[in-house]
Design a protein around this motif. Structure first.
Motif, mmCIF file in Angstrom:
data_model
loop_
_atom_site.group_PDB
_atom_site.id
_atom_site.type_symbol
_atom_site.label_atom_id
_atom_site.label_comp_id
_atom_site.label_asym_id
_atom_site.label_seq_id
_atom_site.Cartn_x
_atom_site.Cartn_y
_atom_site.Cartn_z
ATOM 1 N N ILE A 1 3.068 -4.663 12.808
ATOM 2 C CA ILE A 1 2.698 -4.947 11.479
ATOM 3 C C ILE A 1 3.824 -5.085 10.488
ATOM 4 O O ILE A 1 5.021 -4.622 10.941
ATOM 5 N N ALA A 2 3.785 -5.660 9.392
ATOM 6 C CA ALA A 2 4.940 -5.747 8.564
ATOM 7 C C ALA A 2 4.132 -4.827 7.226
ATOM 8 O O ALA A 2 3.206 -4.966 6.872
ATOM 9 N N LEU A 3 5.254 -3.968 6.711
ATOM 10 C CA LEU A 3 4.890 -2.932 5.763
ATOM 11 C C LEU A 3 5.825 -3.165 4.574
ATOM 12 O O LEU A 3 6.991 -3.313 4.797
ATOM 13 N N GLY A 4 5.266 -3.412 3.361
ATOM 14 C CA GLY A 4 6.053 -3.672 2.128
ATOM 15 C C GLY A 4 6.961 -2.613 1.861
ATOM 16 O O GLY A 4 6.579 -1.447 1.993
ATOM 17 N N ARG A 5 8.111 -2.852 1.386
ATOM 18 C CA ARG A 5 9.177 -1.941 1.035
ATOM 19 C C ARG A 5 8.768 -1.161 -0.309
ATOM 20 O O ARG A 5 8.447 -2.035 -1.130
ATOM 21 N N ILE B 1 -3.092 1.887 4.978
ATOM 22 C CA ILE B 1 -2.232 0.945 5.869
ATOM 23 C C ILE B 1 -2.518 -0.394 5.479
ATOM 24 O O ILE B 1 -1.659 -1.110 5.325
ATOM 25 N N GLN B 2 -3.859 -0.658 5.050
ATOM 26 C CA GLN B 2 -4.131 -2.097 4.626
ATOM 27 C C GLN B 2 -3.398 -2.321 3.375
ATOM 28 O O GLN B 2 -2.987 -3.662 3.118
ATOM 29 N N VAL B 3 -3.271 -1.390 2.523
ATOM 30 C CA VAL B 3 -2.641 -1.752 1.009
ATOM 31 C C VAL B 3 -1.119 -2.047 1.248
ATOM 32 O O VAL B 3 -0.364 -2.663 0.788
ATOM 33 N N LEU B 4 -0.472 -1.028 2.320
ATOM 34 C CA LEU B 4 1.049 -1.598 2.414
ATOM 35 C C LEU B 4 1.392 -2.656 3.462
ATOM 36 O O LEU B 4 2.285 -3.189 3.370
ATOM 37 N N MET B 5 0.449 -3.333 4.149
ATOM 38 C CA MET B 5 0.693 -4.337 5.182
ATOM 39 C C MET B 5 0.745 -5.359 4.160
ATOM 40 O O MET B 5 0.203 -5.810 3.526
#
Length: 78
Positions: free
Chosen positions: A14-18, A72-76
């Motif tokens: 997954i990609a997580l926003g900084r 997780i969904q918000v940060l992805m």
């Protein structure tokens, strides 16, 4: 393309926003065996071979955040 020319890609991730939350979650995931953390300018690429396991209880304890599927969904990012 012959079978000798093909490359096998068995990474998932997954990609997580900084952000404060994204950084904490990425660092907690990086502590898991087999997980690689690749920093990008605006996000974290979190990847593992074959399967990436997200244990919400362990991640909550490690980060101090209430980690669930909604977070997780918000940060992805992708």
């Amino acid at each position: 393309m012959s079978s000798t020319d093909e490359q096998e890609f068995d990474y998932v991730g997954i990609a997580l926003g900084r952000s404060v939350e994204g950084d904490a979650l990425a660092e907690a995931l990086a502590d898991q065996e087999g997980v690689e953390l690749v920093p990008q300018p605006s996000y974290w690429e979190v990847k593992a071979h074959g399967r990436l396991r997200l244990d919400f209880e362990e991640l909550t304890e490690a980060t101090g955040l209430d980690v669930d599927s909604e977070l997780i969904q918000v940060l992805m990012t992708t």
